[in-house]
Scaffold this active site. Structure first.
Site: not given
Length: 347
Positions: A91, A104, A111, A115, A163-164, A218-220, A337
């Site tokens: 995507e 983006c 991935c 998460c 993905g990372e 990316s903390l979250h 995503c």
């Protein structure tokens, strides 16, 4: 057939050596591929017909096929599902912002970070993408914008799709450097943002590259226990190490780091978490981007109320953190995503 899409001019010169061509031909071919929408050598009218036929016999220009497209009702967001030659699809999202067109891009098909809130991880990772496949997402959208005849182009790029990125480090860096080349898009490094879930060694490596791109982390969650529940990678690279690496990135590059913080109802949006977040980030060259979650049906996590979102934002602001709340774009087309790719995989 050797695929030349994604090669630098220097790499193209090497690929063209068997044809005994002058070096300037490599730049001509690069400009045709990256700036003028050529999908075959037949499009390259400043090459002789004989040369076009010779090149076509052994070299290919790999471009993805548009498998699906969704346009938001407000016309600001378009999601593309692009399929490569082996059937792998990813995507890419176009966001028409007041300051220009932002895209983006994905760096992996799927991935494996796992998460808890993300659709990209539901089917795991199929494979990483080459630098050419990452670049082809940007070029496909730039070609589309040029074809609309309004003089528009890709203005900013966020490497924040499926993905990372830092687990595909060399291909991603190759893509970034290509974007910057004047024979590709000539994009300023300052117009590029890369996102990571916190791959600490590569964060330090990126800081030493000498390219002033923006880093988004990316903390979250504001503590080790909760972040490990939401993001399994936190068990390998603990929160304290991630924040230390991000601080080092800001100090080395003089670029403000953005901490992405998905707000999940009654999970990480309470007063205790707000207080911990202030303590964790106080004094850094950093900002916090609050993202009310785009619910993914399989994840059973909900968006906080508007009142809870406002309270959390105001608490952080009152305690001297720089805060933004991400403007919703593409909610009606499931712009988060992985959702469109998952739909096609399930079908």
């Amino acid at each position: 057939m050797n695929d030349i899409f994604g090669l630098t001019c220097q790499e193209l010169q090497a690929a063209l050596q068997p044809f005994s061509l002058p070096k300037y031909r490599a730049k001509q071919i690069a400009e045709w591929m990256y700036q003028r929408g050529a999908t075959s050598f037949g499009d390259m009218t400043n090459l002789s017909k004989k040369l076009r036929e010779e090149l076509s016999s052994s070299l290919a220009i790999g471009r993805p096929r548009l498998k699906d497209r969704l346009d938001s009702a407000d016309g600001h967001t378009t999601k593309f599902l692009l399929e490569f030659a082996d059937g792998t699809a990813v995507e890419t999202v176009l966001m028409r912002q007041p300051y220009g067109n932002s895209i983006c891009v994905s760096t992996q098909a799927g991935c494996n970070m796992g998460c808890a809130f993300c659709a990209s991880t539901l089917h795991g990772m199929a494979r990483t993408l080459t630098k050419g496949e990452i670049l082809s997402q940007a070029i496909a959208i730039n070609d589309m914008l040029r074809g609309e005849g309004r003089g528009e182009k890709v203005d900013t790029v966020v490497i924040m799709g499926s993905g990372e990125p830092l687990m595909n480090y060399e291909n991603v860096l190759g893509f970034i450097r290509l974007l910057h080349e004047e024979y590709v898009l000539g994009l300023s490094y300052r117009s590029i943002t890369i996102s990571t879930s916190g791959i600490v060694p590569q964060m330090y490596k990126l800081a030493d590259e000498g390219i002033p791109i923006s880093l988004s982390v990316s903390l979250h969650a504001p503590n080790q226990e909760l972040r490990s529940e939401l993001m399994p990678i936190n068990r390998k690279y603990p929160l304290a190490d991630v924040v230390r690496a991000a601080r080092h990135y800001a100090e080395t590059t003089k670029r403000r780091v953005t901490y992405e913080y998905i707000l999940i109802d009654h999970v990480n949006d309470g007063e205790a978490q707000a207080r911990e977040l202030v303590s964790l980030l106080r004094g850094q060259l950093a900002s916090v981007n609050l993202i009310p979650i785009n619910p993914v049906a399989e994840r059973h996590l909900l968006r906080p109320s508007a009142a809870r979102i406002d309270w959390f934002e105001h608490y952080l602001t009152a305690h001297h953190l720089t805060v933004t709340v991400r403007r919703e774009m593409g909610t009606d087309i499931q712009a988060a995503c992985g959702q469109l790719r998952n739909k096609h995989l399930e079908e």
